[in-house]
Motif scaffolding. Structure first.
Motif, PDB file in Angstrom:
ATOM      1  N   ARG A   1       0.835  -1.196   0.000  1.00 48.08           N
ATOM      2  CA  ARG A   1       0.000   0.000   0.000  1.00 48.08           C
ATOM      3  C   ARG A   1       0.874   1.251   0.000  1.00 48.08           C
ATOM      4  O   ARG A   1       0.561   2.241  -0.653  1.00 48.08           O
ATOM      5  CB  ARG A   1      -0.965  -0.019   1.187  1.00 48.08           C
ATOM      6  N   TRP A   2       1.990   1.197   0.710  1.00 44.27           N
ATOM      7  CA  TRP A   2       2.924   2.321   0.746  1.00 44.27           C
ATOM      8  C   TRP A   2       3.514   2.546  -0.645  1.00 44.27           C
ATOM      9  O   TRP A   2       3.624   3.676  -1.106  1.00 44.27           O
ATOM     10  CB  TRP A   2       4.021   2.046   1.780  1.00 44.27           C
ATOM     11  N   LEU A   3       3.877   1.453  -1.330  1.00 45.25           N
ATOM     12  CA  LEU A   3       4.424   1.578  -2.689  1.00 45.25           C
ATOM     13  C   LEU A   3       3.408   2.218  -3.628  1.00 45.25           C
ATOM     14  O   LEU A   3       3.749   3.076  -4.438  1.00 45.25           O
ATOM     15  CB  LEU A   3       4.825   0.200  -3.239  1.00 45.25           C
ATOM     16  N   GLU A   4       2.170   1.786  -3.525  1.00 41.27           N
ATOM     17  CA  GLU A   4       1.150   2.308  -4.422  1.00 41.27           C
ATOM     18  C   GLU A   4       0.878   3.784  -4.149  1.00 41.27           C
ATOM     19  O   GLU A   4       0.540   4.545  -5.058  1.00 41.27           O
ATOM     20  CB  GLU A   4      -0.149   1.520  -4.313  1.00 41.27           C
ATOM     21  N   ALA A   5       1.037   4.223  -2.924  1.00 37.98           N
ATOM     22  CA  ALA A   5       0.709   5.604  -2.550  1.00 37.98           C
ATOM     23  C   ALA A   5       1.872   6.569  -2.783  1.00 37.98           C
ATOM     24  O   ALA A   5       1.828   7.704  -2.334  1.00 37.98           O
ATOM     25  CB  ALA A   5       0.287   5.650  -1.081  1.00 37.98           C
ATOM     26  N   ARG A   6       2.891   6.129  -3.510  1.00 39.14           N
ATOM     27  CA  ARG A   6       4.055   6.991  -3.723  1.00 39.14           C
ATOM     28  C   ARG A   6       3.739   8.237  -4.527  1.00 39.14           C
ATOM     29  O   ARG A   6       4.307   9.291  -4.274  1.00 39.14           O
ATOM     30  CB  ARG A   6       5.185   6.217  -4.412  1.00 39.14           C
ATOM     31  N   SER A   7       2.855   8.147  -5.502  1.00 34.59           N
ATOM     32  CA  SER A   7       2.587   9.321  -6.335  1.00 34.59           C
ATOM     33  C   SER A   7       1.306  10.021  -5.896  1.00 34.59           C
ATOM     34  O   SER A   7       0.370   9.390  -5.405  1.00 34.59           O
ATOM     35  CB  SER A   7       2.480   8.927  -7.806  1.00 34.59           C
ATOM     36  N   LEU A   8       1.289  11.317  -6.104  1.00 36.74           N
ATOM     37  CA  LEU A   8       0.093  12.106  -5.791  1.00 36.74           C
ATOM     38  C   LEU A   8      -1.079  11.612  -6.631  1.00 36.74           C
ATOM     39  O   LEU A   8      -2.201  11.500  -6.133  1.00 36.74           O
ATOM     40  CB  LEU A   8       0.362  13.584  -6.055  1.00 36.74           C
ATOM     41  N   GLU A   9      -0.827  11.284  -7.886  1.00 38.33           N
ATOM     42  CA  GLU A   9      -1.879  10.783  -8.765  1.00 38.33           C
ATOM     43  C   GLU A   9      -2.520   9.518  -8.195  1.00 38.33           C
ATOM     44  O   GLU A   9      -3.743   9.384  -8.192  1.00 38.33           O
ATOM     45  CB  GLU A   9      -1.297  10.485 -10.146  1.00 38.33           C
ATOM     46  N   ALA A  10      -1.708   8.597  -7.690  1.00 37.17           N
ATOM     47  CA  ALA A  10      -2.228   7.349  -7.111  1.00 37.17           C
ATOM     48  C   ALA A  10      -3.048   7.640  -5.858  1.00 37.17           C
ATOM     49  O   ALA A  10      -4.094   7.022  -5.638  1.00 37.17           O
ATOM     50  CB  ALA A  10      -1.083   6.387  -6.784  1.00 37.17           C
TER      51      ALA A  10
END
Length: 117
Positions: A40-49
């Protein structure tokens, strides 16, 4: 901001599970969130995500508030499937960088989610 997004996303999932009134479901979701925290942390790296996840959560809550079960189930299923697909794309595209950071990526077939199961 990324850590805050992961925490808020986890809170959303846990609160949604609590609406069921079923402690077995709440425990399962809570345990899953703990096991999936890194992904979940990896996926939340970008503002777009982060914005995309927030919008998906909002649509789910709108369906729940309207007591529209078919739409809520469809949205939750799509949210899970989409998160899985985005994570797999991220891992594939960043494989070399992750290896350089000491992370191992193990190949395998990803499980699928079906609300009917």
């Amino acid at each position: 901001e990324q850590e805050e997004s992961v925490r808020l996303g986890g809170d959303f999932h846990e609160l949604l599970a609590r609406l069921s009134g079923n402690t077995f479901i709440v425990d399962g979701v809570t345990n899953s969130l703990t096991r999936l925290e890194r992904t979940r942390w990896l996926e939340a790296r970008s503002l777009e995500a982060r914005i995309y996840a927030w919008e998906e959560h909002h649509r789910v809550m709108d369906a729940v508030a309207k007591r529209d079960l078919p739409t809520a189930l469809s949205l939750v299923s799509g949210h899970i499937r989409g998160a899985n697909e985005r994570l797999l794309r991220l891992l594939s595209s960043e494989r070399q960088r992750f290896r350089g950071s000491g992370l191992a990526i193990i190949e395998g077939v990803a499980p699928t989610f079906s609300p009917e199961a």
